[in-house]
Design an enzyme around this catalytic site. Structure first.
Site, PDB file in Angstrom:
ATOM      1  CE  LYS A  32      -2.579   3.577   1.061  1.00 25.42           C
ATOM      2  NZ  LYS A  32      -2.771   4.076   2.393  1.00 25.42           N
ATOM      3  N   GLY A  68      -5.789  10.519  -0.762  1.00 26.68           N
ATOM      4  CA  GLY A  68      -6.673  11.453  -0.036  1.00 26.68           C
ATOM      5  C   GLY A  68      -6.267  12.913  -0.188  1.00 26.68           C
ATOM      6  CG  ASP A 198      -4.895   2.150   4.788  1.00 25.83           C
ATOM      7  OD1 ASP A 198      -3.972   2.287   3.972  1.00 25.83           O
ATOM      8  OD2 ASP A 198      -5.129   2.957   5.707  1.00 25.83           O
TER       9      ASP A 198
END
Ligand SMILES: Nc1ncnc2c1ncn2[C@@H]1O[C@H](COP(=O)(O)OP(=O)(O)OP(=O)(O)O)[C@@H](O)[C@H]1O
Ligand SMILES: [Mg+2]
Length: 296
Positions: A32, A68, A198
Site C-alpha cells: 500500500k 486522499g 488500506d
C-alpha cells in the site's frame, strides 16, 4: 576512489539479502503506497525503482495506492467542500467523479509511468477492470445525538469490498507485469464506489494469499503512548492498543487490514516509514527490518 573495504561491505549487503531473496522468490508482496512517499519527488523515484528491483529478483509486487490529500486539493480547486464522517469521505456523485479522475486518471497513471521509466512493466487497474474489486454500499451506523441510538448514515458512494477477482492479477503477475491498483470498486449495476485504500490492500493481500503486506506511511510505524516505535505486535496487542485509543485515525484501517490479511493466510504484515528512501528493500531484505511488524 572507493577503497576495497567499502566494496566488500557492499558485497556483504547483497549476501545478507540472499536468504530473503530465496524465501521471497515467486511470492506475492502487496504494497500500500500512501502518505509522504507519494508526494516527495525523490521518494517517488526511489519507490518506483524498488518495485522494479523486486520484480527483477523474482518477487511479484502488487501496488495499491491512496490519494486522499490529492483528492482534497482538487476538490478545493473546484470549490467543493469535502465532508468526512468517521474518517470516511462522504461521496456524492460529483465527488465520486473527482475521486475516479484523481485516483484512476492521474495518480494511477503517474505511478505506472514512473515504474516504467525505471524499466518495469506496470499496468494500471481500477476495481472496474476485469471486475477486480466488486463492492457494495457501506452501511455505517452512528448515534445522531450523543448517547442516542445508532442510525444509518448515508455516505453516498462509499463502498465495502464484496469480492476480489484475482484472475487479472494472476495473469499480469505471471507475465512479468506489475499491477498498480486504484482503490475504487464496481457495484452490481456497474456503479462506482470509493473505498479506503488500506482496506483494499488488505483484501487483495488476503485474496492473493500474499506472502507479505506492507503499508508505506508517514510515520516510523506504530507508536506507543510515549511516541516510541513498537517493532513487533500480535493481534491481541493491537486490540488493546485500539481499545485504549493509542492506535487511532489513519492507523485504524491499516491495522484492521493487517488483522484481516493475517487471518486469511498472509504470513506477515508491516507498517513502515515511507519517508525513508528504499524502506521496502530495508524491510524485505535486511536482518533488522524497519517499522512495525504485525504477526499472528
Ligand atoms: N499509534 C499510532 N502510531 C502511529 N501513527 C498513528 C497512531 N495512531 C494514529 N496514527 C496516525 O496515523 C497516520 C497515518 O495514516 P494516514 O491515513 O494519515 O496516512 P496514509 O494512510 O499513509 O496515507 P494516505 O491516507 O494518504 O494513503 C499517522 O500520521 C498518525 O497521525
Ligand atoms: Mg490513510
Amino acid at each position: 576512489m572507493v577503497d576495497l573495504e567499502t566494496q566488500i561491505q557492499k558485497a556483504h549487503t547483497l549476501v545478507e539479502a540472499l536468504p530473503y531473496l530465496q524465501r521471497l522468490a515467486n511470492k506475492t508482496v502487496v504494497v500500500k503506497y500512501g502518505g509522504h512517499a507519494m508526494t516527495d519527488e525523490a521518494l517517488r523515484h526511489s519507490f518506483a525503482r524498488d518495485m522494479v528491483l523486486l520484480k527483477c529478483v523474482g518477487v511479484r509486487p502488487v501496488v495499491v495506492h491512496g490519494g486522499g490529500p490529492q483528492i482534497d486539493a482538487t476538490m478545493k480547486r473546484l470549490g467543493i467542500q469535502a465532508q468526512f464522517v468517521a474518517g470516511l469521505r462522504v461521496t456524492d456523485a460529483e465527488t465520486m467523479d473527482i475521486v475516479e479522475m484523481v485516483l484512476g486518471g492521474k495518480l494511477n497513471k503517474e505511478i505506472v509511468a514512473l515504474i516504467n521509466l525505471h524499466g518495469g512493466q506496470a499496468v494500471g487497474l481500477s476495481g472496474k477492470d476485469a471486475n477486480l474489486i466488486v463492492a457494495t454500499k457501506k452501511q455505517l451506523y452512528r448515534p445522531l445525538t450523543p448517547g442516542g441510538p445508532p442510525a444509518l448514515i448515508d455516505l453516498g458512494q462509499v463502498g465495502e469490498v464484496k469480492t476480489i477477482n484475482t484472475g487479472i492479477l494472476d495473469v499480469l503477475g505471471s507475465q512479468g507485469f506489475i499491477p498498480v491498483i486504484s482503490p475504487t470498486g464496481v457495484g452490481e449495476q456497474g456503479e462506482s464506489y470509493n473505498i479506503n485504500a488500506d482496506t483494499v490492500a488488505g483484501d487483495i493481500a488476503a485474496a492473493l494469499h500474499a506472502e507479505k503486506l506492507l503499508f508505506l506511511t508517514d510515520v516510523a510505524g506504530i507508536l506507543d503512548g510515549d511516541k516510541k516505535l513498537m517493532s513487533t505486535l500480535n493481534p491481541e496487542d493491537v486490540h488493546t492498543l485500539t481499545r485504549n485509543r493509542v492506535i487511532d485515525g489513519g492507523m485504524l484501517p491499516k491495522v484492521e487490514a493487517c488483522l484481516h490479511a493475517l487471518t486469511h493466510g498472509v504470513a506477515k504484515t508491516h507498517i513502515i516509514d515511507g519517508r525513508v528512501p528504499h524502506s521496502v528493500l530495508l524491510e524485505l531484505f535486511t536482518e533488522r527490518g524497519i517499522g512495525t511488524e504485525l504477526v499472528r
